[in-house]
Design a protein around this motif. Structure first.
Motif, short mmCIF file in Angstrom:
data_model
loop_
_atom_site.label_atom_id
_atom_site.label_comp_id
_atom_site.label_asym_id
_atom_site.label_seq_id
_atom_site.Cartn_x
_atom_site.Cartn_y
_atom_site.Cartn_z
N MET A 1 -13.47 35.91 -36.73
CA MET A 1 -13.40 36.30 -35.34
C MET A 1 -14.25 37.55 -35.16
O MET A 1 -14.07 38.54 -35.85
N ASN A 2 -15.17 37.54 -34.21
CA ASN A 2 -15.99 38.72 -34.01
C ASN A 2 -15.31 39.72 -33.08
O ASN A 2 -14.26 39.45 -32.51
N GLU A 3 -15.94 40.89 -32.92
CA GLU A 3 -15.32 41.98 -32.16
C GLU A 3 -15.09 41.60 -30.70
O GLU A 3 -14.06 41.94 -30.13
N ASN A 4 -16.03 40.88 -30.07
CA ASN A 4 -15.86 40.49 -28.67
C ASN A 4 -14.68 39.53 -28.49
O ASN A 4 -13.94 39.62 -27.52
N GLU A 5 -14.50 38.61 -29.44
CA GLU A 5 -13.36 37.69 -29.36
C GLU A 5 -12.05 38.45 -29.49
O GLU A 5 -11.08 38.15 -28.81
N GLN A 6 -12.02 39.46 -30.36
CA GLN A 6 -10.81 40.26 -30.53
C GLN A 6 -10.49 41.02 -29.25
O GLN A 6 -9.34 41.10 -28.83
N LYS A 7 -11.49 41.58 -28.58
CA LYS A 7 -11.27 42.32 -27.35
C LYS A 7 -10.74 41.41 -26.24
O LYS A 7 -9.90 41.80 -25.46
N GLN A 8 -11.26 40.16 -26.17
CA GLN A 8 -10.83 39.23 -25.13
C GLN A 8 -9.38 38.81 -25.33
O GLN A 8 -8.66 38.58 -24.38
N GLN A 9 -8.93 38.68 -26.56
CA GLN A 9 -7.56 38.28 -26.84
C GLN A 9 -6.58 39.41 -26.56
O GLN A 9 -5.43 39.16 -26.23
N GLY A 10 -7.00 40.64 -26.68
CA GLY A 10 -6.11 41.78 -26.46
C GLY A 10 -5.27 42.08 -27.69
O GLY A 10 -5.21 41.30 -28.63
N LEU A 11 -4.60 43.19 -27.62
CA LEU A 11 -3.75 43.62 -28.71
C LEU A 11 -2.40 42.94 -28.62
O LEU A 11 -1.78 42.92 -27.57
N GLN A 12 -1.95 42.37 -29.71
CA GLN A 12 -0.64 41.73 -29.74
C GLN A 12 0.32 42.66 -30.46
O GLN A 12 0.03 43.17 -31.53
N ILE A 13 1.47 42.88 -29.84
CA ILE A 13 2.48 43.77 -30.41
C ILE A 13 3.76 42.99 -30.58
O ILE A 13 4.21 42.31 -29.66
N GLU A 14 4.36 43.09 -31.76
CA GLU A 14 5.64 42.43 -32.01
C GLU A 14 6.77 43.43 -31.78
O GLU A 14 6.74 44.54 -32.31
N LEU A 15 7.74 43.04 -30.98
CA LEU A 15 8.91 43.86 -30.72
C LEU A 15 10.13 43.07 -31.16
O LEU A 15 10.55 42.13 -30.49
N THR A 16 10.68 43.45 -32.31
CA THR A 16 11.83 42.72 -32.84
C THR A 16 13.08 43.04 -32.01
O THR A 16 13.16 44.11 -31.38
N PRO A 17 14.07 42.15 -32.00
CA PRO A 17 15.27 42.38 -31.18
C PRO A 17 15.99 43.69 -31.50
O PRO A 17 16.46 44.37 -30.59
N ASP A 18 16.04 44.09 -32.77
CA ASP A 18 16.73 45.35 -33.10
C ASP A 18 15.99 46.56 -32.54
O ASP A 18 16.60 47.52 -32.11
N LYS A 19 14.66 46.51 -32.52
CA LYS A 19 13.87 47.62 -31.96
C LYS A 19 13.86 47.57 -30.44
O LYS A 19 13.77 48.60 -29.78
N ALA A 20 13.95 46.39 -29.87
CA ALA A 20 13.91 46.23 -28.41
C ALA A 20 15.08 46.91 -27.72
O ALA A 20 14.99 47.31 -26.56
N GLN A 21 16.20 47.07 -28.42
CA GLN A 21 17.36 47.74 -27.85
C GLN A 21 17.11 49.23 -27.68
O GLN A 21 17.76 49.89 -26.89
N GLY A 22 16.16 49.78 -28.40
CA GLY A 22 15.83 51.19 -28.27
C GLY A 22 16.85 52.10 -28.92
O GLY A 22 17.85 51.66 -29.47
N GLU A 23 16.58 53.37 -28.83
CA GLU A 23 17.44 54.40 -29.40
C GLU A 23 17.53 55.51 -28.37
O GLU A 23 16.52 56.08 -27.98
N TYR A 24 18.72 55.81 -27.88
CA TYR A 24 18.90 56.84 -26.87
C TYR A 24 18.75 58.22 -27.50
O TYR A 24 19.32 58.51 -28.54
N ALA A 25 17.93 59.06 -26.88
CA ALA A 25 17.76 60.45 -27.33
C ALA A 25 17.77 61.35 -26.10
O ALA A 25 17.18 61.02 -25.08
N ASN A 26 18.47 62.47 -26.20
CA ASN A 26 18.49 63.42 -25.10
C ASN A 26 18.04 64.81 -25.56
O ASN A 26 18.28 65.81 -24.91
N PHE A 27 17.36 64.84 -26.70
CA PHE A 27 16.89 66.09 -27.28
C PHE A 27 15.70 65.76 -28.17
O PHE A 27 15.74 64.77 -28.91
#
Length: 107
Positions: A1-27
């Protein structure tokens, strides 16, 4: 895959269910050296003597500056949509705000 094809597809990010819940921080604590910025996100609870660090993010200085720009841009968008974010009038002392009074917690 060349650089132009990679740019057209965009960046793919995996967000697993445990990370999707997030972590509350107030400090947050930010420290730095010549080669990195360290962001510790903590949670303070009333009645407990110390804040517990829930997550640590280590960034190169260039990425820290990009994060600063992205936060500024998103805060501007937020305030256009929802109105100004109110900050305490007194800005003297450390540049952090404890979410609770310094006294003992009550049930």
């Amino acid at each position: 895959m060349n650089e132009n094809e990679q740019k057209q597809q965009g960046l793919q990010i995996e967000l697993t269910p445990d990370k999707a819940q997030g972590e509350y921080a107030n400090f947050a604590i930010i420290t730095h050296s010549s080669s990195e910025f360290i962001l510790d996100f903590a949670r303070m609870l009333p009645g407990l003597p110390k804040a517990q660090v829930r997550s640590r993010v280590i960034l190169a200085p260039e990425h820290a500056k990009r994060l600063l720009g992205a936060l500024q841009e998103n805060i501007m968008r937020y305030e256009r949509q929802f109105g100004p974010i109110k900050m305490p009038e007194s800005q003297q002392g450390p540049r952090t705000i404890a979410p609770f009074g310094s006294g003992k917690g009550e049930a």
